[in-house]
Design a protein around this motif. Structure first.
Motif, PDB file in Angstrom:
ATOM      1  N   PHE A   1      42.281  52.257  42.469  1.00 30.00           N
ATOM      2  CA  PHE A   1      41.905  51.783  43.812  1.00 30.00           C
ATOM      3  C   PHE A   1      42.782  52.511  44.828  1.00 30.00           C
ATOM      4  CE2 PHE A   1      41.056  48.139  40.959  1.00 30.00           C
ATOM      5  CZ  PHE A   1      39.677  48.148  41.071  1.00 30.00           C
TER       6      PHE A   1
ATOM      7  N   LEU B   1      44.660  50.877  48.011  1.00 26.60           N
ATOM      8  CA  LEU B   1      45.536  49.723  47.794  1.00 26.60           C
ATOM      9  C   LEU B   1      46.891  50.192  47.269  1.00 26.60           C
ATOM     10  CD1 LEU B   1      42.992  47.332  46.042  1.00 26.60           C
ATOM     11  CD2 LEU B   1      43.265  47.803  48.451  1.00 26.60           C
TER      12      LEU B   1
ATOM     13  N   ILE C   1      44.858  43.456  40.097  1.00 21.76           N
ATOM     14  CA  ILE C   1      43.407  43.255  39.977  1.00 21.76           C
ATOM     15  C   ILE C   1      42.954  43.064  38.519  1.00 21.76           C
ATOM     16  CG2 ILE C   1      41.164  44.371  40.361  1.00 21.76           C
ATOM     17  CD1 ILE C   1      42.413  45.422  43.018  1.00 21.76           C
TER      18      ILE C   1
ATOM     19  N   PHE D   1      43.840  39.608  37.327  1.00 21.32           N
ATOM     20  CA  PHE D   1      42.891  38.581  37.768  1.00 21.32           C
ATOM     21  C   PHE D   1      41.608  38.641  36.944  1.00 21.32           C
ATOM     22  CE2 PHE D   1      45.227  38.579  41.932  1.00 21.32           C
ATOM     23  CZ  PHE D   1      45.542  37.234  41.917  1.00 21.32           C
TER      24      PHE D   1
ATOM     25  N   HIS E   1      37.906  32.541  44.327  1.00 19.86           N
ATOM     26  CA  HIS E   1      39.211  31.989  44.691  1.00 19.86           C
ATOM     27  C   HIS E   1      39.593  32.546  46.060  1.00 19.86           C
ATOM     28  CE1 HIS E   1      39.376  35.584  42.564  1.00 19.86           C
ATOM     29  NE2 HIS E   1      39.975  35.192  41.476  1.00 19.86           N
ATOM     30  N   ALA E   2      38.978  31.954  47.104  1.00 19.11           N
ATOM     31  CA  ALA E   2      39.099  32.531  48.441  1.00 19.11           C
ATOM     32  C   ALA E   2      40.200  31.905  49.282  1.00 19.11           C
ATOM     33  CB  ALA E   2      37.769  32.421  49.171  1.00 19.11           C
TER      34      ALA E   2
ATOM     35  N   GLU F   1      43.234  30.441  47.776  1.00 12.43           N
ATOM     36  CA  GLU F   1      44.553  30.603  47.170  1.00 12.43           C
ATOM     37  C   GLU F   1      45.190  31.860  47.748  1.00 12.43           C
ATOM     38  OE1 GLU F   1      41.684  30.353  45.520  1.00 12.43           O
ATOM     39  OE2 GLU F   1      41.878  29.171  43.680  1.00 12.43           O
ATOM     40  N   SER F   2      46.503  31.885  47.816  1.00 12.68           N
ATOM     41  CA  SER F   2      47.183  33.070  48.333  1.00 12.68           C
ATOM     42  C   SER F   2      47.625  33.957  47.181  1.00 12.68           C
ATOM     43  CB  SER F   2      48.388  32.651  49.161  1.00 12.68           C
ATOM     44  OG  SER F   2      49.204  33.756  49.412  1.00 12.68           O
ATOM     45  N   ILE F   3      47.459  35.282  47.348  1.00 11.21           N
ATOM     46  CA  ILE F   3      47.929  36.171  46.275  1.00 11.21           C
ATOM     47  C   ILE F   3      49.450  36.127  46.166  1.00 11.21           C
ATOM     48  CG2 ILE F   3      46.083  37.861  45.946  1.00 11.21           C
ATOM     49  CD1 ILE F   3      47.406  39.619  48.009  1.00 11.21           C
TER      50      ILE F   3
ATOM     51  N   SER G   1      43.774  36.257  49.956  1.00 14.80           N
ATOM     52  CA  SER G   1      43.457  35.581  48.695  1.00 14.80           C
ATOM     53  C   SER G   1      43.075  36.607  47.632  1.00 14.80           C
ATOM     54  CB  SER G   1      42.278  34.626  48.915  1.00 14.80           C
ATOM     55  OG  SER G   1      41.101  35.380  49.114  1.00 14.80           O
ATOM     56  N   PRO G   2      43.070  36.184  46.365  1.00 16.36           N
ATOM     57  CA  PRO G   2      42.573  37.085  45.315  1.00 16.36           C
ATOM     58  C   PRO G   2      41.151  37.565  45.617  1.00 16.36           C
ATOM     59  CG  PRO G   2      43.607  35.152  44.333  1.00 16.36           C
ATOM     60  CD  PRO G   2      43.568  34.913  45.813  1.00 16.36           C
ATOM     61  N   PHE G   3      40.340  36.674  46.174  1.00 19.80           N
ATOM     62  CA  PHE G   3      38.977  37.048  46.559  1.00 19.80           C
ATOM     63  C   PHE G   3      38.989  38.212  47.551  1.00 19.80           C
ATOM     64  CE2 PHE G   3      35.481  36.325  49.654  1.00 19.80           C
ATOM     65  CZ  PHE G   3      34.399  36.537  48.817  1.00 19.80           C
TER      66      PHE G   3
ATOM     67  N   LEU H   1      41.340  40.373  47.922  1.00 15.37           N
ATOM     68  CA  LEU H   1      41.813  41.566  47.207  1.00 15.37           C
ATOM     69  C   LEU H   1      40.650  42.241  46.477  1.00 15.37           C
ATOM     70  CD1 LEU H   1      44.253  43.290  46.299  1.00 15.37           C
ATOM     71  CD2 LEU H   1      44.518  41.728  44.382  1.00 15.37           C
ATOM     72  N   MET H   2      39.795  41.413  45.868  1.00 17.84           N
ATOM     73  CA  MET H   2      38.622  41.955  45.160  1.00 17.84           C
ATOM     74  C   MET H   2      37.687  42.666  46.134  1.00 17.84           C
ATOM     75  SD  MET H   2      39.341  41.222  42.193  1.00 17.84           S
ATOM     76  CE  MET H   2      40.501  40.154  41.419  1.00 17.84           C
TER      77      MET H   2
ATOM     78  N   ARG I   1      38.519  44.173  48.869  1.00 20.35           N
ATOM     79  CA  ARG I   1      39.101  45.472  49.214  1.00 20.35           C
ATOM     80  C   ARG I   1      38.964  46.439  48.046  1.00 20.35           C
ATOM     81  NH1 ARG I   1      44.713  45.487  50.851  1.00 20.35           N
ATOM     82  NH2 ARG I   1      45.046  43.534  49.766  1.00 20.35           N
ATOM     83  N   ALA I   2      39.020  45.897  46.827  1.00 17.71           N
ATOM     84  CA  ALA I   2      38.845  46.749  45.651  1.00 17.71           C
ATOM     85  C   ALA I   2      37.436  47.345  45.629  1.00 17.71           C
ATOM     86  CB  ALA I   2      39.103  45.947  44.380  1.00 17.71           C
TER      87      ALA I   2
END
Lengths: 252, 399
Positions: free
Chosen positions: A90, A93, A101, A104, A114-115, A117-119, B223-225, B227-228, B230-231
């Protein structure tokens, strides 16, 4: 019974028989190389294994399940990870995000909403990614954007992204193609290290005989879409059929 | 704080501050002064700032994160507006159910359009969304007239049922949208010396929703979402070979941004209870693309800035006519005055599009990251200057 069982695969592109009756068995916990001259069907075979191409006939069983007709992401979820000829990472990033990634994907499957939750709060995933980066000596580059990495580091990162998923089978598509001598040696060393440390089953498609003979524990020679011989490296080296297939390149 | 990193929380505080004090910040010039025409702190325009800000924030979740460029997002805005007006006609003049319905309907609508359009990517995706939006526009304009009011638009009438409220007020007028009795058009005027500030109920409701929308956008970005998403923009091949299915991710992003658009549409109808088909036209879809790119696609605050800038140009810059120009340059000798006015005139007033176009071109060429990148560059330059200034002093003792 190998972890990957390929039986009677046929694939035609118009008038060209790209793969003809290919049988292949990759045993668990080995490094299996697939070699052959240009146009032997190595890449076609690989694309069948990862779900990018559907063969005309035959079966591909992985870990007791058929992979045919499944999409690439489903095949990955079964436990097959792939390293590409030119590293696919990627690019926009950071190194750390790149490794998070696959973590996950491994934990949450192909899709999860999972929108909120914070990474930053994903302690487990972060620890896992950090550990992986430390393992491939890239921890100090964790916040770099990957487009600025050297080619060798990109390869290393891609490998880390595959390994962090702890795959049952790692497919490598000419991992040293177009690399300088030093980079090739580094990649061989990295793969050897992975092999001894993690005992991962690997299938390598490779052109470079140096790479093949320093890594492979079993070799299949492909020519004109059909497997010629399958044996341990020592027996492949002087095999007359192999010499014949490679013709001019026969300094094997 | 609130599950946000320090930096993001600070950004949220800035947005809260800006929206809270917008009526004051946007009215820097005393009422009645020559510069008063540059004051943007009147309710109608401020409402537009925040509503289009919400629209752009949502659009950015799709375009900024996944890179999928939708050219049909105005359709969701229009659908949101129609839903809200229907709620006013059938249920009551309370804006809450109207806004909720507009979000839901726009969400469903975007689910259908997104499901079909996302079978393709790149330019084909953009064209599909454009086609859907133009179809919606054409339908709203003609065949669906019983639902949309066609050319005249959907308006309230005295004989609407409004089952939970009065069909008409005691004096026989159409009631106005309100939040539990608090009318959207109600304003409080405050005069401080020569300055006049207007605090409007509708604006503050929209601003509150903007802040909530912005907060949600930050959560999604981090969020992980997010991040996905952006991936997906970065490398779809690696995405699928990592065991991730890009389709549901993009569809979810599409629906979320569609719901934001519906929310903006519902708010628009709440401020002024009518809806017309022109809200769905492709120019309106293009506008939100411009806002996002101008401000900085993929950044948090960028779309809001872009929306503000375009709406400011549209409403304020466009008011400068030749008479105003002549007043400004009246001090020049006659011939020169006319010459200067002739040169500037095409860029202001009705020609505001020209200036905006030039600004847009400059931003895209020199600041691909939009206004946000411009701000970062300035901040970086200032910081460099500061350290340069500080360093000589620091090294002096060593000399």
């Amino acid at each position: 019974m190998g972890i990957l069982e390929v039986k009677g695969i046929n694939k035609r592109f118009g008038g060209l028989q790209a793969l003809g009756d290919v049988n292949l068995s990759v045993e668990e916990n080995t490094v299996h190389a697939i070699i052959g001259p240009n146009g032997a069907g190595k890449s076609t075979l690989l694309n069948v294994l990862v779900g990018k191409l559907i063969p005309d006939s035959g079966s591909v069983m992985f870990d007791g399940q058929s992979v045919l007709g499944r999409k690439p992401h489903e095949i990955n979820q079964m436990g097959i990870s792939r390293v590409f000829q030119t590293p696919e990472i990627f690019t926009d990033l950071t190194v750390f995000e790149n490794v998070m990634i696959p973590c996950f994907a491994k934990r949450d499957g192909a899709f999860r909403m999972h929108a909120v939750e914070s990474i930053f709060a994903e302690k487990g995933i972060r620890a896992q990614a950090e550990e992986m980066l430390a393992d491939v000596n890239m921890l100090e580059k964790r916040d770099m954007v990957t487009s600025s990495l050297s080619r060798g580091d990109k390869r290393r990162l891609e490998m880390a992204m595959c390994l962090v998923q702890d795959p049952k089978l790692l497919l490598l598509d000419e991992p040293t193609a177009g690399m300088a001598r030093a980079d090739t040696e580094n990649t061989i060393a990295l793969l050897k290290e992975i092999r001894t440390k993690r005992g991962i089953t690997m299938a390598i498609i490779e052109h470079d005989m140096n790479v093949v003979f320093s890594l492979a524990e079993r070799i299949t020679v492909l020519a004109q879409g059909t497997p010629l011989v399958e044996d341990i490296p020592e027996n492949i080296k002087g095999h007359p059929k192999v010499r014949e297939a490679y013709l001019g390149e026969a300094q094997v | 704080m609130l599950g946000l990193e320090k930096k993001d929380f600070r950004l949220l505080l800035i947005v809260i501050g800006l929206t809270l004090f917008a009526p004051i910040i946007l009215n820097p010039f005393p009422a009645g002064s020559e510069m008063a025409q540059f004051n943007a702190g009147y309710p109608d325009l401020m409402q537009r700032f925040v509503i289009f800000g919400i629209f752009a924030i949502g659009f950015n979740i799709l375009f900024g994160l996944t890179g999928y460029l939708s050219f049909g997002h105005a359709a969701f805005l229009g659908v949101g507006s129609y839903s809200a007006v229907w709620m006013f006609k059938l249920l009551s003049m309370n804006v809450l159910p109207a806004i909720v319905l507009s979000v839901i309907i726009a969400g469903l609508f975007s689910l259908v359009i997104g499901y079909i359009s996302l079978r393709r990517s790149g330019i084909y995706f953009s064209i599909l969304t454009l086609a859907f939006a133009q179809m919606s526009f054409a339908l709203a304009y003609s065949v669906l007239t019983p639902i949309t009011g066609g050319e005249t638009g959907l308006q309230l009438a005295l004989d609407d049922p409004r089952i939970l409220g009065a069909a008409q007020t005691a004096s026989g007028n159409i009631p106005v949208p309100a939040l539990f009795g608090l009318e959207m058009r109600a304003s409080y005027e405050m005069t401080v010396g020569a300055w006049a500030f207007t605090f409007n109920v509708g604006y503050y409701l929209a601003a509150l929703i903007l802040v909530l929308s912005f907060y949600m956008a930050i959560r999604i970005f981090r969020s992980p979402f997010g991040l996905m998403l952006r991936a997906i923009k970065s490398n779809q091949t690696r995405m699928s070979y990592t065991g991730l299915n890009a389709r549901p991710y993009t569809l979810a992003a599409f629906v979320i941004s569609g719901m934001y658009a519906g929310l903006a549409g519902g708010l628009m109808a709440s401020m002024d209870p009518l809806a017309g088909a022109e809200r769905m036209q492709w120019t309106a879809s293009g506008e939100v693309v411009l806002m996002t790119i101008l401000g900085g696609a993929g950044t948090l605050i960028g779309p809001v800035l872009g929306a503000g800038m375009i709406k400011y140009f549209e409403n304020i810059f466009s008011k400068i006519n030749s008479q105003v120009l002549h007043e400004w340059f009246g001090f020049l000798p006659d011939g020169l005055e006319n010459f200067v006015v002739t040169i500037i005139y095409p860029f202001v007033g009705k020609g505001w599009h020209l200036t905006l176009g030039i600004v847009f071109m400059l931003v895209v060429i020199f600041l691909p990251g939009g206004l946000v990148q411009g701000g970062q560059k300035i901040a970086a330059a200032l910081r460099r200057k500061k350290t340069d200034d500080a360093n000589p002093g620091a090294t002096k003792p060593a000399e």
